[in-house]
Design a protein around this motif. Structure first.
Motif, PDB file in Angstrom:
ATOM      1  N   THR A 109       0.992  -1.096   0.184  1.00 52.34           N
ATOM      2  CA  THR A 109       0.126  -0.106   0.054  1.00 52.34           C
ATOM      3  C   THR A 109       0.809   1.425  -0.027  1.00 52.34           C
ATOM      4  N   CYS A 110       0.423   2.201  -0.564  1.00 51.90           N
ATOM      5  CA  CYS A 110       1.241   3.521  -0.731  1.00 51.90           C
ATOM      6  C   CYS A 110       1.365   4.200   0.728  1.00 51.90           C
ATOM      7  N   ALA A 111       2.516   4.781   0.779  1.00 49.50           N
ATOM      8  CA  ALA A 111       2.919   5.558   2.106  1.00 49.50           C
ATOM      9  C   ALA A 111       2.031   6.680   2.327  1.00 49.50           C
ATOM     10  N   TYR A 112       1.624   7.346   1.433  1.00 48.48           N
ATOM     11  CA  TYR A 112       1.014   9.017   1.746  1.00 48.48           C
ATOM     12  C   TYR A 112      -0.386   9.005   2.043  1.00 48.48           C
ATOM     13  N   CYS A 113      -1.457   9.133   1.226  1.00 54.94           N
ATOM     14  CA  CYS A 113      -2.587   9.845   1.747  1.00 54.94           C
ATOM     15  C   CYS A 113      -3.499   8.718   2.018  1.00 54.94           C
ATOM     16  N   GLY A 114      -4.626   9.281   2.589  1.00 55.32           N
ATOM     17  CA  GLY A 114      -5.604   8.483   3.087  1.00 55.32           C
ATOM     18  C   GLY A 114      -6.586   7.769   2.005  1.00 55.32           C
ATOM     19  N   VAL A 115      -6.086   7.870   0.639  1.00 48.06           N
ATOM     20  CA  VAL A 115      -6.869   7.387  -0.465  1.00 48.06           C
ATOM     21  C   VAL A 115      -6.476   5.871  -0.086  1.00 48.06           C
ATOM     22  N   GLY A 116      -5.125   5.407   0.174  1.00 45.86           N
ATOM     23  CA  GLY A 116      -4.805   4.107   0.443  1.00 45.86           C
ATOM     24  C   GLY A 116      -4.752   3.247  -0.812  1.00 45.86           C
ATOM     25  N   CYS A 117      -4.163   3.813  -1.904  1.00 46.34           N
ATOM     26  CA  CYS A 117      -3.794   2.888  -3.138  1.00 46.34           C
ATOM     27  C   CYS A 117      -2.991   1.950  -2.831  1.00 46.34           C
ATOM     28  N   GLY A 118      -3.438   0.741  -3.728  1.00 41.95           N
ATOM     29  CA  GLY A 118      -2.522  -0.501  -3.736  1.00 41.95           C
ATOM     30  C   GLY A 118      -1.562  -0.326  -4.609  1.00 41.95           C
ATOM     31  N   ARG A 160      -4.490   2.813 -10.586  1.00 43.98           N
ATOM     32  CA  ARG A 160      -3.733   4.416 -10.623  1.00 43.98           C
ATOM     33  C   ARG A 160      -2.840   4.660  -9.591  1.00 43.98           C
ATOM     34  N   LEU A 161      -2.065   5.353  -9.681  1.00 46.09           N
ATOM     35  CA  LEU A 161      -1.160   6.160  -8.746  1.00 46.09           C
ATOM     36  C   LEU A 161      -1.118   7.591  -9.191  1.00 46.09           C
ATOM     37  N   CYS A 162      -0.706   8.489  -8.017  1.00 48.71           N
ATOM     38  CA  CYS A 162      -0.417   9.855  -8.421  1.00 48.71           C
ATOM     39  C   CYS A 162       1.101  10.023  -8.363  1.00 48.71           C
ATOM     40  N   SER A 163       1.327  11.187  -8.601  1.00 45.23           N
ATOM     41  CA  SER A 163       2.898  11.301  -8.701  1.00 45.23           C
ATOM     42  C   SER A 163       3.484  11.029  -7.625  1.00 45.23           C
ATOM     43  N   LYS A 164       3.178  11.195  -6.323  1.00 47.27           N
ATOM     44  CA  LYS A 164       3.862  10.937  -5.148  1.00 47.27           C
ATOM     45  C   LYS A 164       3.650   9.323  -5.287  1.00 47.27           C
ATOM     46  N   GLY A 165       2.945   8.435  -5.332  1.00 43.40           N
ATOM     47  CA  GLY A 165       2.793   7.053  -5.328  1.00 43.40           C
ATOM     48  C   GLY A 165       3.752   6.501  -6.430  1.00 43.40           C
ATOM     49  N   SER A 166       3.832   7.177  -7.452  1.00 43.63           N
ATOM     50  CA  SER A 166       4.884   6.800  -8.479  1.00 43.63           C
ATOM     51  C   SER A 166       5.998   6.859  -8.319  1.00 43.63           C
ATOM     52  N   HIS A 205      -5.790  14.302  -2.660  1.00 43.80           N
ATOM     53  CA  HIS A 205      -6.235  12.864  -2.822  1.00 43.80           C
ATOM     54  C   HIS A 205      -6.351  12.508  -4.220  1.00 43.80           C
ATOM     55  N   PRO A 206      -5.288  12.648  -5.010  1.00 43.03           N
ATOM     56  CA  PRO A 206      -5.208  12.793  -6.460  1.00 43.03           C
ATOM     57  C   PRO A 206      -5.913  11.608  -7.026  1.00 43.03           C
ATOM     58  N   VAL A 207      -5.749  10.296  -6.646  1.00 39.74           N
ATOM     59  CA  VAL A 207      -6.414   9.252  -7.454  1.00 39.74           C
ATOM     60  C   VAL A 207      -8.042   9.252  -7.198  1.00 39.74           C
ATOM     61  N   LEU A 208      -8.449   9.720  -5.939  1.00 37.38           N
ATOM     62  CA  LEU A 208      -9.766  10.013  -5.807  1.00 37.38           C
ATOM     63  C   LEU A 208     -10.382  11.143  -6.683  1.00 37.38           C
TER      64      LEU A 208
END
Ligand code: SF4
Length: 871
Positions: free
Chosen positions: A10-19, A44-50, A174-177
């Motif tokens: 799971t991504c380290a950052y926001c509360g969207v909680g992307c896998g 999907r991932l945002c710039s931070k997750g990527s 919450h970019p992916v949301l």
């Protein structure tokens, strides 16, 4: 760990909680992609997750324990922590110690910390930085529903016909949301989006209507909506039966005056008509609602409207809080806030305490709430808290009146800090510093904003001697004498105990129940939404049946009146200060600041100021501005823009002393809190703004990791080094400055014009640029992106500060993934006749990877030019 097969985490950052799916490469690096099977992001991932793979090296890592600044053995450090806490408790009582924890801890870490403090030490003095993020939502949920329950799920946002965003820059925070919402709206253009935010943000461009209300006036707007719901006969007929207190809430709502919001009557009417006329409405709210001295009231003002119209718990309907941190929800579930018990039980309810006491086999669980974050550090300052353990968070930067927090910790008898870096402000005041594992090394679970529990899996071995937080806390618990109670050897064991506790708590019939996961195969556990009851049953959405977790089973409508923010504007402090996040950074940049890709977008701390205010205050574009509040100062780059209203300023929260000389904006923020939730009012302080007026400005790129000793500086990581902004109040020896900042083994070439006060230096070796420094008496008119791209290259034009006439200047970076600048995009739009974001993607690749820049691309298309193209 040599596994090269993909690992789902799971991504380290926001509360969207992307896998995410991480694959360890042969060179040790991590390749990251979105997990197509994960229900939060479907790939999907945002710039931070990527960019997560850029942030997992040993740089800035704390690799061994330290006692009083000296390297120490784990055994000595843990023995000292246990002995000091025991001695302090013995001499001054249990409430003389405290834990300050973090929404970045995993649920298992959180569970053990909470158990140690509330169950065994016997104090409720454990609070979390989530207090700064969503405590008002917790309090609002509990007032309305009886429990801290998020009623809906992300899919509701896609099913809604109207999405109202309140205090939420979803596109950046919450970019992916946001991407899910934008895709749903593109697929179904009849869907409407209304954005309620004092600022015009990247999110506003998706909105059919943007309500730029005055800061802090949300209650008046939603009270007006509630009164109009009644006046226009739109109250759900069953609401009077299902909702306690509705007549009182309506009476309060009728008493407020919406004109305080500063909106045009036609805008207000358009909002009211859209809300009342649409059955499927989701209202998303976030920090703009929570971080307020009326945060809990704002949450209830929103919920009141949904309760009155019966729009809750059904597909495409409901109030929806989106959390900031990756595991803020997990912390709420284990009772990680000072006023909560585990499994959403209440500290003040004797039967609830009894259940937890019996499960933990302890004599007593505290009856009274402990100290909430702001009060906790005031108690440190007052000497009431004499030993504090801070885990995985940086309160010297992130708490309001941050300078006071620093002074309090410096004076505290005993400060323990567990962190992954020694290079953060709070670690520098620690008596004992404990190296904790970081995101890529940790193993456990997190819960995202729509109650989805996901596994975070270890991808890399611990750096140096780092240990997991649950392991460190358990070891201290054992050394304090509770050997059997903290005999954990794995996070799976802790999760099983937590699930078993939820089974014991199920007797109270609350919302949170994961007893069905007691026997789950932890290693292979797939993302799953709670509740998961012992019989395996789940609840996708709460409250569709009209039954709530209150004693009466009814929801509560709360009577609320609008209140102004606590800090009052006055001639000395004429501006209201709004704080928030930017797209590509996270919290205090401990992780995101390591990525060169993320450092490209908005690389310097800034203040957004309205053109009229800038003119009145004599602030020029790209000059430096000094902000002063009753509690501190900050120096920031001016961005003169209509995004903010007159009299209001916006600054990002991320910069610390590591990245800027004077960018800690929480030093400016007053420590006033919501009376119900204890959440600080981080978006409505008052400040003065004036030109900083240095004698000279500078800009450098260098391979050296230096913090210049100039009056002003800020730095950002770039490919192969750093870019540094500089300024000085008095003249300095620029040649000496160049020799300090620039690494050079070969030639230092220079061009100086003393009559103009300009100087340019470039360090070259074997024809390659090792660094460059530019000085001028005014904000520099060079292409910083060109100079940045020259580092390590053989560019013959670096001293010119601009590319040759036949070479394009990309301008400030918009697309971090493919380093596409604003000038490149504007040129392509104008010369290529591009009409859509997809066409920009086709021509330049911008926006085709993570998509985080798509809102800015849309804004540029819509406005022709939204950023200052030339600096
Ligand atoms: Fe991570 Fe971005 Fe997803 Fe948030 S939206 S969890 S930051 S990838």
């Amino acid at each position: 760990m040599s596994n090269l097969s993909p690992i789902h985490s799971t991504c380290a950052y926001c509360g969207v909680g992307c896998g995410i799916v991480a694959t360890r490469q042969a060179d040790g690096s991590l390749a990251i992609r979105g997990d197509e099977t994960h229900p939060a992001n479907f790939g999907r991932l945002c710039s931070k997750g990527s960019a997560l793979g850029d942030t997992v090296g040993d740089e800035r890592r704390l690799l061994y324990p330290m006692i009083n600044g000296n390297k120490a053995e784990w055994d000595d450090a843990l023995a000292l922590v246990a002995a000091k806490f025991k001695a302090t408790i013995k001499e001054h009582g249990a409430d003389s110690v405290a834990f300050y924890v973090s929404g970045q801890l995993l649920t298992e870490d959180y569970y053990v910390a909470n158990k140690l403090m509330k169950g065994f030490i016997g104090s409720a003095n454990i609070d979390t930085n989530s207090r700064l993020c969503m405590a008002s939502t917790v309090a609002g949920h509990k007032r309305a529903f009886g429990t801290d329950t998020v009623p809906g799920v992300y899919a509701d946002i896609e099913h809604a016909d109207l999405v109202v965003l309140v205090g939420s820059n979803l596109a950046w925070c919450h970019p992916v949301l946001y991407q899910r919402l934008a895709t749903a709206k593109a697929d179904r253009p009849s869907m409407k989006v209304i954005n309620i935010d004092p600022r015009r943000t990247a999110t506003s461009d998706l909105a059919d209507l943007h309500l730029s209300l005055r800061i802090g006036t949300d209650v008046a707007l939603f009270n007006h909506l509630l009164a109009q719901i009644e006046a226009r006969g739109a109250i759900d007929p069953s609401a009077y039966e299902k909702v306690n207190g509705l007549p009182n809430a309506l009476e309060s709502a009728r008493s407020d005056d919406v004109s305080v919001c500063g909106l045009e009557p036609r805008e207000v009417e358009a909002f009211v008509q859209a809300f009342i006329g649409t059955q499927k409405v989701v209202t998303i709210f976030s920090q703009g609602v929570n971080q307020s001295s009326a945060g809990t009231d704002k949450v209830n003002a929103i919920i009141n409207c949904h309760l009155a119209t019966g729009r809750i718990g059904k597909e495409g309907m409901g109030p929806f809080s989106v959390t900031g941190q990756p595991n803020a929800m997990g912390g709420r579930e284990v009772g990680g806030l000072a006023n909560m018990l585990a499994c959403h039980l209440d500290l003040e309810v004797a039967e609830h305490r009894k259940t937890v006491q019996e499960f933990w086999k302890v004599e007593k669980v505290p009856e009274r709430p402990g100290l909430k974050a702001v009060d906790m550090f005031k108690a440190v300052a007052d000497g009431k808290v004499k030993a504090i353990w801070i885990m995985c968070t940086n309160p010297i930067v992130s708490l309001p009146e941050a300078d006071g927090v620093k002074a309090a910790l410096e004076a505290c008898d005993f400060v323990v800090v567990s962190d992954l870096s020694a290079d953060v402000e709070t670690a520098k005041v620690a008596d004992v510093l404990l190296p904790a594992t970081g995101w890529g090394e940790k193993d456990g679970t997190v819960t995202n904003s729509d109650r989805l529990i996901s596994r975070q899996r270890s991808l890399l071995p611990p750096a140096g001697a780092a240990r997991h937080d649950w392991d460190i806390i358990s070891e201290v618990g054992r050394r304090m004498g509770w050997v059997r109670d903290f005999a954990y050897s794995s996070p799976a064991q802790i999760f099983k105990e937590f699930a078993a506790l939820s089974a014991a708590c199920a007797v109270h019939g609350r919302d949170f129940d994961i007893s069905g996961l007691v026997e789950v195969d932890y290693d292979t556990m797939e993302p799953i939404r709670w509740p998961v009851r012992a019989d395996g049953s789940q609840t996708e959405r709460f409250f569709a049946d009209g039954v709530y977790f209150t004693p009466s089973g009814k929801a509560n409508a709360i009577p609320i009146r609008f209140r102004e923010p606590v800090s009052k504007r006055e001639p000395k402090y004429p501006y209201r200060l709004n704080t928030g996040r930017i797209r590509d950074q996270w919290h205090t940049m401990t992780r995101s600041g390591l990525s060169a890709k993320l450092g490209q977008h908005l690389p310097e701390p800034f203040v957004e100021i309205h053109p009229e205010d800038a003119r009145r205050s004599g602030i020029e574009p790209q000059s430096l501005v000094e902000l002063t509040s009753p509690t501190g100062t900050a120096i920031l780059r001016a961005q003169i823009t209509h995004r903010v209203s007159e009299g209001e300023l916006f600054v990002p929260i991320h910069w610390t002393d590591v990245f800027a000389s004077n960018g800690r904006v929480d030093a400016l923020v007053a420590a006033v809190v919501d009376p119900v939730s204890g959440q600080p009012e981080s978006k409505a302080s008052v400040v003065a703004a004036k030109p900083y007026a240095p004698a000279w400005y500078g800009f450098a790129v260098t391979r050296r990791n230096v913090s210049p000793l100039t009056d002003y500086w800020s730095r950002a990581r770039i490919q192969g080094g750093w870019r540094i902004e500089l300024a000085g109040k008095t003249a300095c020896d620029f040649e000496e400055l160049a020799r300090f900042i620039l690494e050079y083994e070969g030639e230092l070439i220079r061009y100086c014009d003393q009559s103009k006060g300009t100087a340019r230096f470039a360090a070259l070796h074997d024809g390659k640029v090792l660094g460059a420094l530019f000085i001028a008496p005014d904000p520099l008119k060079v292409s910083k992106e060109f100079i940045t791209a020259s580092l390590g290259s053989g560019s013959p034009f670096v001293l010119a500060g601009r590319p040759a006439a036949d070479m394009p200047d990309p301008g400030p970076i918009v697309c971090s993934c493919f380093s596409v600048g604003v000038n490149t995009i504007l040129t392509a739009i104008q010369e290529g006749g591009l009409m859509t974001v997809d066409e920009i993607g086709g021509a330049l690749r911008a926006g085709t990877n993570c998509g985080s820049c798509k809102p800015e691309l849309a804004e540029m298309l819509a406005r022709g030019q939204s950023r200052q193209a030339a600096e």
